[in-house]
Design a protein around this motif. Structure first.
Motif, mmCIF file in Angstrom:
data_model
loop_
_atom_site.group_PDB
_atom_site.id
_atom_site.type_symbol
_atom_site.label_atom_id
_atom_site.label_comp_id
_atom_site.label_asym_id
_atom_site.label_seq_id
_atom_site.Cartn_x
_atom_site.Cartn_y
_atom_site.Cartn_z
ATOM 1 N N ASP A 201 0.854 -1.190 0.000
ATOM 2 C CA ASP A 201 0.000 0.000 0.000
ATOM 3 C C ASP A 201 0.886 1.235 0.000
ATOM 4 N N CYS A 202 0.864 1.964 -1.118
ATOM 5 C CA CYS A 202 1.727 3.134 -1.250
ATOM 6 C C CYS A 202 1.264 4.238 -0.302
ATOM 7 N N GLU A 203 2.208 4.786 0.462
ATOM 8 C CA GLU A 203 1.881 5.878 1.398
ATOM 9 C C GLU A 203 1.701 7.202 0.668
ATOM 10 N N GLY A 204 2.204 7.249 -0.580
ATOM 11 C CA GLY A 204 2.106 8.493 -1.342
ATOM 12 C C GLY A 204 0.759 8.637 -2.023
ATOM 13 N N CYS A 205 0.385 7.651 -2.846
ATOM 14 C CA CYS A 205 -0.826 7.802 -3.662
ATOM 15 C C CYS A 205 -1.925 6.836 -3.234
ATOM 16 N N GLY A 206 -1.599 5.939 -2.303
ATOM 17 C CA GLY A 206 -2.608 5.013 -1.820
ATOM 18 C C GLY A 206 -2.840 3.818 -2.726
ATOM 19 N N ARG B 100 6.793 4.072 -0.673
ATOM 20 C CA ARG B 100 6.108 4.636 -1.837
ATOM 21 C C ARG B 100 6.374 3.808 -3.089
ATOM 22 N N CYS B 101 5.387 3.853 -3.984
ATOM 23 C CA CYS B 101 5.455 3.009 -5.181
ATOM 24 C C CYS B 101 6.389 3.620 -6.243
ATOM 25 N N TRP B 102 6.688 2.847 -7.264
ATOM 26 C CA TRP B 102 7.577 3.293 -8.348
ATOM 27 C C TRP B 102 7.022 4.534 -9.035
ATOM 28 N N THR B 103 5.700 4.572 -9.240
ATOM 29 C CA THR B 103 5.090 5.707 -9.936
ATOM 30 C C THR B 103 5.310 6.999 -9.148
ATOM 31 N N CYS B 104 5.149 6.926 -7.807
ATOM 32 C CA CYS B 104 5.344 8.115 -6.976
ATOM 33 C C CYS B 104 6.795 8.585 -7.032
ATOM 34 N N ILE B 105 7.729 7.645 -6.945
ATOM 35 C CA ILE B 105 9.153 8.012 -6.961
ATOM 36 C C ILE B 105 9.517 8.577 -8.341
#
Ligand SMILES: [Zn+2]
Ligand SMILES: [Zn+2]
Ligand SMILES: [Zn+2]
Length: 222
Positions: free
Chosen positions: A79-84, A94-99
């Motif tokens: 569960d990504c803390e950035g985008c959920g 955080r997920c790859w997309t957020c980074i």
């Protein structure tokens, strides 16, 4: 894509992995048994629609089919803390997309003004939405690509002409394609562009004093 595996070691790891049957270190105990590092990695990256209808990461296995966390009882933090989003985490929870988003924003922001040119906001959007965020990251992290994007961000103004003045490279042409696709740059005749670049280079050769003495011999000057 799975990484190349080390040879299994049945002496060191007595109990084989419940999924692949090979003797590697057990890194997790899931409802279907002990899981090796390779299968764990693969499970985090398995995506699809579970039999229950849930779409996302399917790390579990039920009746030989991938299954979501709630159906399979597999405990895994995706569960990504950035985008959920439910996705493989890359770093800092955080997920790859957020980074990837952070990296793109950072590269395309003009360091002197701290802002991003309007045209580059569109490009940033295009780069962030490339399908496989982890492959995009690998591409962007190459030194020549990073440098190209930094130069673009620091260019005083953005136009077809200033774009053409950036050093000729495959990266420039790839990014040009994205800019054209998103309407930032107008469509150009590719053949005409190649001809322009050939003429420029040919003129540079002619202007090079080293080559000047060749001209009378070719009969171009009379
Ligand atoms: Zn395994
Ligand atoms: Zn499910
Ligand atoms: Zn995210």
């Amino acid at each position: 894509m799975s990484r190349p595996r080390k040879a299994e070691d049945p002496v060191r790891w007595l109990v084989p992995c419940n999924r692949c049957g090979q003797h590697h270190k057990t890194v997790a105990r899931w409802p279907d048994g002990g899981i090796c590092g390779y299968c764990y990695q693969q499970a985090k990256r398995t995506r699809g629609v579970c039999a229950c209808g849930h779409e996302g990461v399917l790390p579990g296995i039920i009746d030989e089919q991938p299954a979501c966390r709630s159906c399979s009882g597999v405990r895994l933090n995706v569960d990504c803390e950035g985008c959920g989003a439910e996705d493989e985490l890359y770093c800092g929870g955080r997920c790859w997309t957020c980074i990837l988003g952070d990296v793109v924003d950072n590269l395309l922001t003009d360091p002197t003004t701290g802002t991003m040119a309007t045209e580059l906001i569109t490009l940033a959007g295009a780069l962030k939405s490339m399908k496989r965020a982890n492959s995009s990251m690998t591409w962007i992290r190459q030194k020549h690509v990073t440098e190209f994007l930094r130069n673009l961000a620091a260019a005083p103004k953005f136009s077809q002409e200033t774009y053409d003045e950036l050093p000729d490279s495959r990266t420039r042409e790839y990014v040009r394609g994205l800019l054209i696709e998103h309407g930032v740059l107008p469509q150009r005749n590719a053949l005409l562009m190649r001809y322009d670049s050939w003429v420029t280079q040919a003129l540079e050769r002619v202007n090079d004093p080293q080559n000047l003495d060749v001209i009378p011999a070719t009969g171009l000057r009379d």
